[in-house]
Design a protein around this motif. Structure first.
Motif, PDB file in Angstrom:
ATOM      1  N   ARG A  76       1.624   0.598   3.402  1.00 49.64           N
ATOM      2  CA  ARG A  76       3.129   1.091   2.211  1.00 49.64           C
ATOM      3  C   ARG A  76       4.262   0.316   1.998  1.00 49.64           C
ATOM      4  O   ARG A  76       5.089   0.329   1.466  1.00 49.64           O
ATOM      5  N   PHE A 123       5.386  -1.152  -1.565  1.00 43.02           N
ATOM      6  CA  PHE A 123       7.223  -0.959  -2.030  1.00 43.02           C
ATOM      7  C   PHE A 123       7.772  -2.232  -2.276  1.00 43.02           C
ATOM      8  O   PHE A 123       8.181  -2.782  -3.530  1.00 43.02           O
ATOM      9  N   GLU A 145      11.963   4.120   5.893  1.00 45.35           N
ATOM     10  CA  GLU A 145      12.478   3.696   4.649  1.00 45.35           C
ATOM     11  C   GLU A 145      12.309   2.159   5.102  1.00 45.35           C
ATOM     12  O   GLU A 145      12.596   2.255   4.320  1.00 45.35           O
ATOM     13  N   ALA A 201       8.661  -5.005   3.865  1.00 47.08           N
ATOM     14  CA  ALA A 201       8.290  -5.157   2.388  1.00 47.08           C
ATOM     15  C   ALA A 201       8.883  -6.201   1.984  1.00 47.08           C
ATOM     16  O   ALA A 201       8.324  -7.849   1.669  1.00 47.08           O
ATOM     17  N   SER A 206       9.925   6.592  -3.302  1.00 46.06           N
ATOM     18  CA  SER A 206       8.889   6.672  -3.284  1.00 46.06           C
ATOM     19  C   SER A 206       8.318   6.648  -4.965  1.00 46.06           C
ATOM     20  O   SER A 206       7.144   5.974  -4.510  1.00 46.06           O
ATOM     21  N   GLU A 238       7.276   2.528  -4.554  1.00 48.34           N
ATOM     22  CA  GLU A 238       6.347   2.641  -3.812  1.00 48.34           C
ATOM     23  C   GLU A 238       5.101   3.618  -5.005  1.00 48.34           C
ATOM     24  O   GLU A 238       3.622   2.084  -4.722  1.00 48.34           O
ATOM     25  N   LYS A 249       1.624   0.540  -5.661  1.00 48.05           N
ATOM     26  CA  LYS A 249       0.921   0.982  -4.848  1.00 48.05           C
ATOM     27  C   LYS A 249      -0.911   1.111  -6.568  1.00 48.05           C
ATOM     28  O   LYS A 249      -1.142  -0.356  -6.190  1.00 48.05           O
TER      29      LYS A 249
END
Length: 688
Positions: free
Chosen positions: A118, A122, A148, A155, A236, A239, A243
């Motif tokens: 994740r 991100f 988060e 990140a 989200s 992210e 991805k």
């Protein structure tokens, strides 16, 4: 019989048992104690000789090897990126981050691999938004502790960015100052309400371009953002986009900046403490190395994250957890629900501050008041367990644990094997109580943000209260003369200074303040006054400036508050005093000789000042007015006094309460008004 006695000492009440029960329990406890007598733990350092004195008078830890301060605990951990990578490996992709979600309110977990995946997604999403994978890129964080937050911070680390926390207690003006000073363009924000706060201040933060919101973006927020010409992105979505367009990490090197952590700035604008990866890793390696002399930390261990991630103490403890592949569960952010979170998570590592331990202590003592039997049993249990602690015994399987302390231990989940407390001093009585009642290792540390958290730390197995241990193996510690306060290094007293890889890089864009705090030889001057004890441990005895910490860890500047209060029409002079073991301030006010008698005459009260100063009505009026003035002048809630004493005679050079430059002579005022300040604290403790 045991069941009845346990009910008797239960802190929620229970049936009374005759005093004969106490006699029976004493006999049973003595028999059980002799049969289960525990052996004391072997300490890694002689507790009567806790530090090494070097030729220049500075001191180091006995844990220092070959005369070199510790840089890292593990060869493969030099940055916070390496730290998480090690956790991923040693945990075998075990549980990493947990939160209480869903109807069951049980903790649900992400594995180390899930967090890593994740984070890389991100981070890639941040690059899509225009941020650079560079140590010159700064990412703001305006959020409570949550999964988060850690994902976003990891990140930023993966791509060599610098994290900059913002937090509520600084106030909106300070948040705007930080954004402006650094030129932050993107802020990760958790709640719609905080996003609105940022948008309300947009005219004073021209660098801000984008808010990344963890919550769902509302239509109202979209409209406000559009009007302010600020982009709003959902966490989200960033992210997901990342991805789909994943990039290769660009990890930092040890000398790169990891974070800029702002201090409260009690005497002006907050100062941005620049901490490198090397600063953080050396310090947390030293803390972990010292703690590991008393406990083990494994992937099965669990830490509850409830202290703000905006402070280096909590973030440092997360580094220790990640380094060992341990698990981090987040509280729900409401102190009223903290006990429920603790009992659901059942942490093995509990990082806390004195304020919470003081509350637990006060609650236990108040729960037995009014019952002679309960008080007797509690005192007997404390006496027995404290004697064990003094022998170096750490356990929670004695008869007293079963009869008296089990419920205390359950308040923090019942599995805690180590408690670490810092950020403010913990009173000796409370520390002794916690060590006895919780039956686990309890260590107290001392430090500050500029040292990446810790400077000194208790040796595991320490049995005495009243000091903050010996130097951590990452730094040297010395005391230097403060002649204006009659403290001299030759007497083992002076300003505490630290030097090592944990000492900060400097204050961001503030070379003058940096030079005041960190000298040319790399010594950090803390502003705290310490005293070396005969056993080689350090005790904090004073503060160099008129700034001190309250029990919750907040700094307050007394002179600033006094100047604000003297803006009240009723106040001619003010003296504000605090106690680092208390969460609030007290004050002494000298009423204005022209205003107050005229007010008193209108109110039908005596007009003589010495009589008026005993009048509760006047005291109430002055207290209400100075609080109002304080609010209007921007004082934070913890900077406001809780209560006041009225003094009829002005401070002067004649009574030795003022300097020749008409400033408060603080040591003399402190000594002169000590009985009154003590009385005020006792009054409020009795009613709390």
């Amino acid at each position: 019989m045991l069941k009845k006695t346990m009910d008797c000492v239960g802190y929620s009440g229970g049936a009374m048992v005759g005093l004969g029960a106490a006699t029976a329990v004493t006999a049973a406890a003595a028999t059980y104690y002799l049969a289960t007598r525990a052996e004391p733990m072997v300490t890694a350092v002689d507790l009567n000789n806790q530090s090494v004195i070097l030729k220049d008078g500075s001191r180091c830890s006995h844990f220092v090897k070959d005369g070199k301060q510790m840089q890292s605990l593990y060869d493969d951990v030099r940055t916070t990126y390496d730290c998480f990578q090690r956790g991923l490996r040693v945990s075998n992709d075990g549980p990493c981050l947990g939160a209480r979600t869903g109807p069951s309110k049980e903790y649900e977990w992400l594995s180390y691999r899930q967090v890593y995946d994740r984070a890389i997604a991100f981070g890639s999403g941040l690059l899509d938004l225009g941020l650079k994978a560079s140590n010159d890129e700064f990412l703001g964080f305006y959020s409570m502790n949550r999964i988060e937050y850690v994902v976003a911070e990891q990140a930023s680390i993966m791509f060599s960015m610098v994290s900059v926390p913002l937090y509520d207690t600084l106030g909106t003006t300070a948040c705007s100052f930080i954004i402006n000073q650094i030129g932050i363009t993107h802020v990760v924000c958790d709640k719609v309400s905080k996003a609105k706060t940022l948008l309300d201040s947009v005219e004073t933060t021209p660098s801000l371009k984008c808010i990344i919101l963890i919550e769902e973006v509302t239509d109202e927020l979209k409209e406000l953002a559009a009007a302010a010409k600020i982009d709003i992105e959902e966490f989200s979505v960033v992210e997901s986009k990342g991805k789909a367009n994943q990039r290769e990490p660009k990890p930092p090197v040890p000398t790169d900046l990891a974070t800029i952590c702002y201090t409260s700035g009690t005497t002006g604008d907050p100062k941005g403490v620049m901490l490198s990866h090397q600063n953080l890793i050396s310090n947390m390696s030293a803390v972990a190395y010292t703690a590991l002399k008393g406990v083990t930390v494994t992937p099965q261990d669990v830490h509850l994250s409830y202290l703000p991630m905006a402070h280096v103490f909590e973030r440092g403890m997360q580094i220790v957890a990640f380094m060992h592949g341990a698990q981090i569960g987040f509280s729900r952010g409401d102190v009223k629900l903290l006990t429920e979170d603790l009992q659901a998570l059942k942490p093995t590592i509990f990082i806390t501050v004195p304020r919470l331990l003081n509350r637990i202590y006060d609650k236990i003592l108040s729960s037995v008041q009014g019952s002679k039997l309960k008080s007797t049993l509690l005192n007997m249990a404390l006496h027995a367990k404290t004697n064990e602690v003094k022998r170096g015994v750490v356990r929670r399987d004695s008869i007293w644990d079963q009869l008296v302390f089990k419920k205390v231990q359950q308040t923090v989940g019942g599995r805690v094997k180590i408690i670490i407390t810092g950020s403010a001093p913990l009173g000796g009585k409370v520390l002794d109580f916690v060590r006895a009642a919780f039956g686990c290792l309890v260590l107290e540390g001392y430090g500050q943000t500029e040292a990446a958290a810790g400077i000194t730390f208790n040796v595991p197995g320490e049995t005495e209260a009243g000091h903050v241990g010996c130097p951590l193996p990452c730094n040297l510690v010395k005391v230097v003369d403060v002649p204006e306060m009659d403290y001299y290094a030759t007497d083992g007293k002076g300003e505490i200074c630290a030097k090592g890889d944990n000492v900060f890089v400097g204050y961001y864009k503030n070379p003058e303040k940096t030079a005041e705090t960190k000298d040319d030889d790399g010594w950090l001057h803390t502003g705290d006054i310490g005293e070396w004890l005969p056993n080689g441990a350090l005790r904090i005895i004073d503060r160099k400036k008129n700034i001190f910490k309250l029990a919750q860890g907040e700094y307050v500047a007394a002179e600033k508050i006094e100047n604000v209060y003297m803006r009240s029409e009723f106040v001619a002079q003010a003296f504000v005093e605090g106690d680092s073991l208390k969460p609030y301030l007290m004050g002494v006010m000298v009423p204005d000789i022209e205003v107050v008698p005229a007010w008193a005459e209108k109110e039908g009260l005596p007009t003589k000042m010495d009589e008026l100063c005993t009048c509760q009505k006047l005291k109430d009026v002055i207290l209400q007015d100075i609080i109002s003035v304080g609010k209007s002048m921007g004082l934070k809630s913890f900077e406001q006094v809780k209560d006041i004493h009225l003094h009829s005679e002005p401070f002067s050079m004649d009574n030795n309460l003022l300097t020749p430059t008409f400033k408060n002579k603080r040591p003399n005022l402190r000594k002169f008004f000590k009985p009154h300040i003590t009385e005020l604290y006792e009054k409020h403790e009795a009613t709390s």
